[in-house]
Design a protein around this motif. Structure first.
Motif, mmCIF file in Angstrom:
data_model
loop_
_atom_site.group_PDB
_atom_site.id
_atom_site.type_symbol
_atom_site.label_atom_id
_atom_site.label_comp_id
_atom_site.label_asym_id
_atom_site.label_seq_id
_atom_site.Cartn_x
_atom_site.Cartn_y
_atom_site.Cartn_z
ATOM 1 N N LEU A 1 0.836 -1.211 0.000
ATOM 2 C CA LEU A 1 0.000 0.000 0.000
ATOM 3 C C LEU A 1 0.868 1.258 0.000
ATOM 4 O O LEU A 1 0.575 2.231 -0.704
ATOM 5 C CB LEU A 1 -0.945 -0.005 1.205
ATOM 6 N N GLU B 1 1.166 4.062 -2.994
ATOM 7 C CA GLU B 1 0.985 5.506 -2.780
ATOM 8 C C GLU B 1 2.176 6.281 -3.316
ATOM 9 O O GLU B 1 2.020 7.311 -3.980
ATOM 10 C CB GLU B 1 0.833 5.800 -1.287
ATOM 11 N N THR C 1 -6.403 6.606 2.372
ATOM 12 C CA THR C 1 -6.742 5.257 2.809
ATOM 13 C C THR C 1 -7.191 5.217 4.270
ATOM 14 O O THR C 1 -8.073 4.455 4.637
ATOM 15 C CB THR C 1 -5.535 4.329 2.615
ATOM 16 N N GLY D 1 -7.094 0.848 -5.378
ATOM 17 C CA GLY D 1 -7.240 1.835 -4.302
ATOM 18 C C GLY D 1 -7.824 3.129 -4.829
ATOM 19 O O GLY D 1 -7.330 3.662 -5.812
ATOM 20 N N PHE E 1 -2.948 4.211 -7.705
ATOM 21 C CA PHE E 1 -4.150 4.770 -7.103
ATOM 22 C C PHE E 1 -4.988 5.441 -8.174
ATOM 23 O O PHE E 1 -4.459 6.014 -9.120
ATOM 24 C CB PHE E 1 -3.795 5.801 -6.044
#
Lengths: 294, 214
Positions: free
Chosen positions: A59, A63, A264, B24, B175
């Protein structure tokens, strides 16, 4: 502690709904989620905690690669970079320390530019190679040190094992973040790095550091075999390096002209906003323990 | 019945994990997204992921009512893809080229709106070059004219074209930014409506950070 602050925040929101506390409740709810997930990951033992920290790496890396400028031709390079995550965590799973520690800084470092050169796109080559590697070093190599703490043997690090050390690292790092914030909010006067992070103050930094050393002194006997001197040293290392991790990520965000790395975690921003200090504290705390016990 | 089970499984086991974990979403103005039909969502188009991302913005109970409008020549090109597009994704096929003798090309869309569905329309009509916006086609204006009471929500998407652009086989996680706009109503002129819609979507783009992609 989390329960108390959630109740306090609720009561406060109920008493003074007009005050600008909108951020606090989602922030606390996110904390609940984080604490629950970490606890589950640590209780479940291997290899489930590896999956958890692998997911954190993924994650955070996502990002990072989403917020930096990237080249269209580098899609496959980024794909390879993502593949480094399961491989890096596999080295931890088989406890191959020597490869764990050199895989990203040497082999991925050599491999990705080779692949890029073979594709033949030279425009912005150095920038692309460096930023890709920077993401791997911080989000994968540094974060994976937390997971490696988890597989240290009970016979070396004491009855609470590696999970105890992870718990200590996480409590001290996040506690340090919060303590620096609280001290800065209440006493902060003298700006420490106005160009990078205008909200950081000497009072916040030193107050946070002192709090972290105190927490380390109190918590270490339950979670590790540290002597009181070692516990104090661990507190100093985490207090200082946590601050540095925070300002380094602030500098990057300032460079890119953004405030948060994502959405998030409601109230916190992105995963990278939450783990920025861990990027520095995890490897430093790990090598401190490794030096002491191995 | 079986296809419905497959459709729900496909959403729960593939689409939602793909969109929410591997990709995401950063959603701006979530509160503007309609919670019931009839409505039209008009978004820019860069990738096959766009429809899946937009479907994931709605709760599962609305799954059967959120219908992407998709090119018949592409999504019905063989039996297997047609079955999958119609039953598992739930597209409404429209012809990209047609003759008047063939009847109303937007009949399926009109019918769906009349029964309260939420239509997903990509006015560019094709994915085109990743992360650039092409000319808008007039279909969405025709629908707005026919159904003046149905709100049209402009919506900007960024990132799907980086994750899975046209003509690329490998998916790379990025994303995705979703910026929802205020609903628009039919104003009386098709060209003006299209221009206005395009302008709204371009304005929404300003809300998200789009790092260089060259």
């Amino acid at each position: 502690m989390l329960a108390v602050s959630t109740i306090l925040a609720k009561v406060f929101a109920w008493l003074k709904p007009e005050r600008a506390l909108a951020d606090l409740l989602p922030r606390l709810y996110s904390w609940w989620a984080i604490v629950t997930l970490v606890t589950v990951a640590l209780v479940l033992q291997q290899p489930y905690s590896l999956y958890f920290f692998g997911l954190v790496s993924f994650l955070a890396l996502k990002e990072f690669y989403s917020m930096i400028p990237t080249r269209r031709v580098d899609r496959s390079i980024l794909f390879w970079a993502y593949l480094a995550i399961p491989i890096q965590y596999y080295w931890i799973h088989i406890k191959w320390y020597d490869v764990f520690i050199i895989f990203i800084p040497i082999y991925m470092f050599l491999l990705l530019p080779m692949r890029m050169a073979l594709m033949g796109a030279t425009y912005g080559f150095l920038r692309a190679a460096s930023t890709t590697q920077w993401g791997l070093m911080t989000c994968v190599l540094c974060i994976s040190h937390i997971a490696y703490l988890g597989i240290l043997d009970v016979e070396h690090v004491g009855p609470s094992g590696g999970a105890g050390l992870i718990m200590l690292l996480l409590l001290l790092t996040e506690g340090n973040d919060i303590a620096q914030y609280v001290w800065g909010k209440t006493l902060g006067r003298t700006k420490i790095l106005p160009k990078v992070s205008p909200t950081k103050t000497w009072e916040g930094f030193l107050g946070g550091l002192a709090t972290t050393v105190g927490m380390s002194y109190l918590l270490a006997p339950y979670l590790s075999l540290f002597t009181s001197g070692q516990a104090i040293l661990a507190g100093v290392l985490i207090g200082v390096s946590g601050f540095i991790g925070d300002v380094v990520m602030s500098a990057i965000k300032r460079d890119l002209g953004i405030k948060d790395t994502g959405t998030t975690l409601p109230g916190h921003g992105g995963v990278l906003d939450r783990v920025d200090s861990l990027i520095y504290t995890a490897p430093i705390f790990f090598h401190f323990c490794f030096y002491l016990y191995y | 019945m079986l296809t419905r089970v497959l459709k729900i499984l496909f959403q729960c086991l593939f689409v939602r994990p793909l969109v929410l974990v591997l990709i995401g979403l950063n959603v701006r103005f979530q509160e503007r997204i309609p919670s019931e039909g009839p409505a039209i969502i008009a978004a820019n188009h860069n990738s096959h992921l766009d429809s899946l991302v937009l479907q994931s913005l709605f709760p599962l109970r609305l799954l059967d009512r959120v219908r992407p409008v998709a090119a018949a020549d592409y999504f019905l090109r063989n039996k297997l893809i047609a079955w999958f597009s119609l039953n598992i994704i739930g597209i409404i096929p429209v012809p990209r080229t047609f003759r008047h003798s063939e009847g109303d090309p937007l009949a399926g869309c009109s019918e769906a709106l009349e029964s309260g569905n939420i239509l997903i329309i990509f006015p560019e009509g094709s994915r085109g070059e990743a992360e650039t916006m092409d000319e808008f086609k007039a279909g969405v204006a025709h629908l707005a004219q026919r159904h003046p009471d149905v709100p049209v929500y402009p919506l900007f998407l960024h990132g799907c074209g980086k994750a899975l652009p046209r003509g690329e086989g490998i998916f790379v996680p990025f994303f995705v930014d979703v910026v929802a706009g205020e609903p628009m109503r039919w104003g009386g002129d098709r060209n003006e409506f299209i221009q206005q819609l395009r302008l709204e979507i371009e304005n929404l783009a300003e809300y998200c950070q789009r790092p260089a992609w060259d």
